[in-house]
Design a protein around this motif. Structure first.
Motif, short mmCIF file in Angstrom:
data_model
loop_
_atom_site.label_atom_id
_atom_site.label_comp_id
_atom_site.label_asym_id
_atom_site.label_seq_id
_atom_site.Cartn_x
_atom_site.Cartn_y
_atom_site.Cartn_z
N HIS A 36 9.26 19.29 9.78
CA HIS A 36 8.01 18.78 9.71
C HIS A 36 7.08 19.64 8.65
O HIS A 36 6.95 20.73 9.01
N LYS A 169 1.16 8.11 12.23
CA LYS A 169 2.11 7.58 12.91
C LYS A 169 2.70 8.78 13.72
O LYS A 169 3.13 9.63 13.32
N TRP A 171 6.02 10.22 15.67
CA TRP A 171 7.39 10.19 15.75
C TRP A 171 8.00 11.18 17.00
O TRP A 171 7.43 12.22 17.21
N ILE A 173 11.35 12.24 18.40
CA ILE A 173 12.51 12.96 18.01
C ILE A 173 13.52 13.45 19.16
O ILE A 173 12.97 14.35 19.76
N GLU A 198 7.78 15.64 19.57
CA GLU A 198 6.71 14.81 19.08
C GLU A 198 5.92 15.52 17.88
O GLU A 198 5.30 16.32 18.02
N HIS A 215 15.36 8.54 17.06
CA HIS A 215 13.98 8.51 16.92
C HIS A 215 13.53 7.32 16.86
O HIS A 215 13.85 6.20 16.80
N VAL A 217 9.19 5.58 16.65
CA VAL A 217 7.94 5.69 16.13
C VAL A 217 6.70 4.81 16.60
O VAL A 217 7.06 3.80 17.24
N SER A 228 10.41 6.17 2.89
CA SER A 228 11.39 6.84 3.45
C SER A 228 12.68 6.65 2.50
O SER A 228 12.89 5.78 1.82
#
Length: 348
Positions: A36, A169, A171, A173, A198, A215, A217, A228
């Motif tokens: 990230h 948003k 995510w 994971i 997260e 994952h 969301v 994406s």
């Protein structure tokens, strides 16, 4: 194995994304499943809500590019397909009121083929296609509203790059799972595996996910928008390889009533020959060449025939404007001379 990014001049924002992928994401240690990068592209203009609105407002939008999801159910968009008869031909167009109603009801929207629709996105996809020996990227835009996501818990069979564009948003994971090609979507919590992280994505953030990483969301604002890229593996797959082997076996088979294990051994032997390996490599090269041609087509995919006429008309319009301006200046100059003469006469 990852390879170097294509040496293509890109706008600054796209360069930031490309360098993030090739210099950081693809170099992650094998035990790392995601990366990230907050604020990678501040004030991004790669794709905006205005662009989504532009495409949805296009009456000739191909609805095959579009999915709406409401409370986990795919919306039937057939009522939005309309047509007008013109000289006995059906001219199709989109009833945008149908789209409007679903959005007002809180539906999520998925716009596929964004690399086809947006030249700037295609430029970035062209670079991302160099991520592996035979990558061919898909670009998808996701718009979601609070409490209504396009997808439930799932995993992707290819690496994914997400660029967050607007809103926020979350995510969730989970730990990466062994490769498979079935049971990928609508995963229950029990099949998601251990939670690893997260991450809250905000405008300008980038997220890289390795293939096989489950994952899910959750839109944390009133709405969320992200772009994406699926870095799809387009290497010769097992079905294609089996078909090539089968063709070879058809020309050099065992006699009838042979044992199944012998038949299988002969087919496997055919798949280990140098001729077969060369055939696969040649096919792979043709595929890659076709993908490169596709990107080049999109980069030049416009009608330029009318440009010279428009340029000529613009020159004429400028000439008329300049002539009118010169005439106006002459009239002003003449008026000033007359005013000056009158002033001299009055002073006497």
């Amino acid at each position: 194995m990852a390879i170097e990014a294509v040496k293509t001049d890109l706008p600054p924002q796209l360069r930031l994304v490309r360098d993030f992928v090739f210099k950081q994401a693809l170099s992650l240690p094998l035990e790392r499943n995601y990366l990230h990068q907050p604020g990678l592209v501040p004030d991004q203009t790669i794709f905006r809500l205005e662009d989504l609105r532009k495409h949805l407002n296009n009456p000739f939008l191909d609805l095959d590019f579009l999915q709406f999801v409401d409370r986990g159910q795919l919306v039937d968009l057939r009522p939005a397909r309309c047509f007008k008869l013109v000289q006995r031909r059906q001219i199709e167009f989109v009833n945008r009121c149908v789209l409007q109603q679903h959005l007002e009801n809180g539906a999520a929207c998925v716009l596929e083929g964004v690399d086809i629709l947006e030249p700037q996105v295609n430029l970035l996809a062209t670079s991302l296609d160099r991520a592996h020996s035979c990558t061919f990227s898909n670009a998808v835009v996701f718009f979601s509203q609070r409490g209504n996501e396009a997808y439930r818990g799932h995993l992707d069979t290819d690496d994914v790059l997400a660029i967050h564009l607007a809103g926020a948003k979350k995510w969730r994971i989970h730990r990466r799972q062994s490769p498979r090609r079935v049971d990928l979507t609508d995963l229950p919590e029990s099949d998601m595996g251990p939670l690893e992280a997260e991450v809250v994505m905000r405008a300008g953030d980038a997220l890289f996910l390795r293939s096989g990483t489950p994952h899910q969301v959750e839109t944390a604002d009133d709405y969320s928008l992200h772009l994406s890229f699926d870095l799809c593996d387009r290497a010769v797959n097992i079905e294609t390889a089996f078909n090539l082997i089968l063709k070879r076996y058809d020309h050099d088979a065992l006699p009838p009533y042979s044992d199944a294990s012998e038949v299988l051994d002969k087919a496997i032997t055919a798949g280990r020959t140098e001729d077969f390996k060369r055939e696969v490599c040649d096919l792979q090269e043709r595929h890659k060449h076709n993908y490169d041609e596709f990107r080049q087509l999109l980069n030049s995919n416009r009608v330029s025939f009318f440009d010279r006429f428009i340029t000529a008309e613009s020159k004429v319009a400028r000439a008329i404007l300049v002539g009118a301006l010169v005439s106006l200046l002459e009239e002003i100059s003449c008026a000033l001379e007359i005013f000056g003469a009158c002033g001299s006469f009055l002073s006497i």
